[in-house]
Design a protein around this motif. Structure first.
Motif, mmCIF file in Angstrom:
data_model
loop_
_atom_site.group_PDB
_atom_site.id
_atom_site.type_symbol
_atom_site.label_atom_id
_atom_site.label_comp_id
_atom_site.label_asym_id
_atom_site.label_seq_id
_atom_site.Cartn_x
_atom_site.Cartn_y
_atom_site.Cartn_z
ATOM 1 N N THR A 111 -3.647 -4.884 10.725
ATOM 2 C CA THR A 111 -4.896 -4.827 9.829
ATOM 3 C C THR A 111 -6.079 -5.642 10.707
ATOM 4 N N TYR B 259 -4.449 0.077 9.923
ATOM 5 C CA TYR B 259 -4.190 0.926 11.060
ATOM 6 C C TYR B 259 -2.655 1.231 10.890
ATOM 7 N N ILE C 203 -9.164 -2.950 7.374
ATOM 8 C CA ILE C 203 -9.045 -1.773 7.943
ATOM 9 C C ILE C 203 -7.630 -1.706 8.322
ATOM 10 N N ALA D 59 0.029 12.816 5.828
ATOM 11 C CA ALA D 59 -1.158 12.531 6.457
ATOM 12 C C ALA D 59 -1.222 12.511 7.951
ATOM 13 N N GLN E 144 -12.930 -5.905 7.875
ATOM 14 C CA GLN E 144 -14.223 -4.877 7.530
ATOM 15 C C GLN E 144 -15.114 -5.781 7.185
ATOM 16 N N GLN F 239 -2.562 6.824 11.010
ATOM 17 C CA GLN F 239 -3.706 7.017 9.899
ATOM 18 C C GLN F 239 -4.515 5.622 9.961
ATOM 19 N N SER F 240 -5.510 5.588 9.460
ATOM 20 C CA SER F 240 -6.430 4.406 9.194
ATOM 21 C C SER F 240 -7.336 4.616 7.990
ATOM 22 N N TYR F 241 -7.351 3.703 7.222
ATOM 23 C CA TYR F 241 -8.418 3.586 6.112
ATOM 24 C C TYR F 241 -8.504 2.343 5.787
ATOM 25 N N ILE F 242 -9.589 2.088 4.838
ATOM 26 C CA ILE F 242 -9.900 0.611 4.260
ATOM 27 C C ILE F 242 -9.314 0.791 2.846
ATOM 28 N N GLU F 243 -8.693 -0.729 2.781
ATOM 29 C CA GLU F 243 -7.966 -1.077 1.491
ATOM 30 C C GLU F 243 -8.474 -2.508 1.131
ATOM 31 N N THR G 120 0.774 -1.119 0.157
ATOM 32 C CA THR G 120 -0.001 -0.020 -0.185
ATOM 33 C C THR G 120 1.054 1.195 0.156
#
Length: 95
Positions: free
Chosen positions: A91, A77, A75, A57, A94, A61-65, A51
């Protein structure tokens, strides 16, 4: 110089001035645009994925991939060490 050549020269001068302004603009400094890649393991299938990490940022950070292998959403982290820029990724599922 003909009138046509003069007309061509003006837009080039404007582009040059615009480029200089971008270089001096703090929003476009290299430290604000740094990106890197890091590896994480899918919470579902366990396969390694790569990734992009955007250092601008923040350090947490956290986001969904989606997994690049099984396509299920993870998810991520992400923690970035401020001094070394080392990246750790955890991870989670989700659902």
């Amino acid at each position: 110089m003909s009138e046509d050549a003069s007309a061509l020269h003006l837009p080039l001068a404007k582009v040059t001035n615009f480029t200089v302004n971008l270089i001096n603009d703090p929003r476009f400094r290299i430290e604000n645009l740094m990106e890197s890649t890091a590896e994480y393991f899918c919470a579902f299938c366990g396969e390694a994925n790569t990734t992009f990490i955007d250092f601008s940022a923040g350090t947490q950070q956290s986001y969904i991939e989606d997994c690049q292998v099984c396509c299920r959403p993870n998810i991520l982290y992400i923690r970035v060490d401020e001094d070394t820029l080392d990246v750790e990724i955890d991870t989670d599922y989700q659902e």
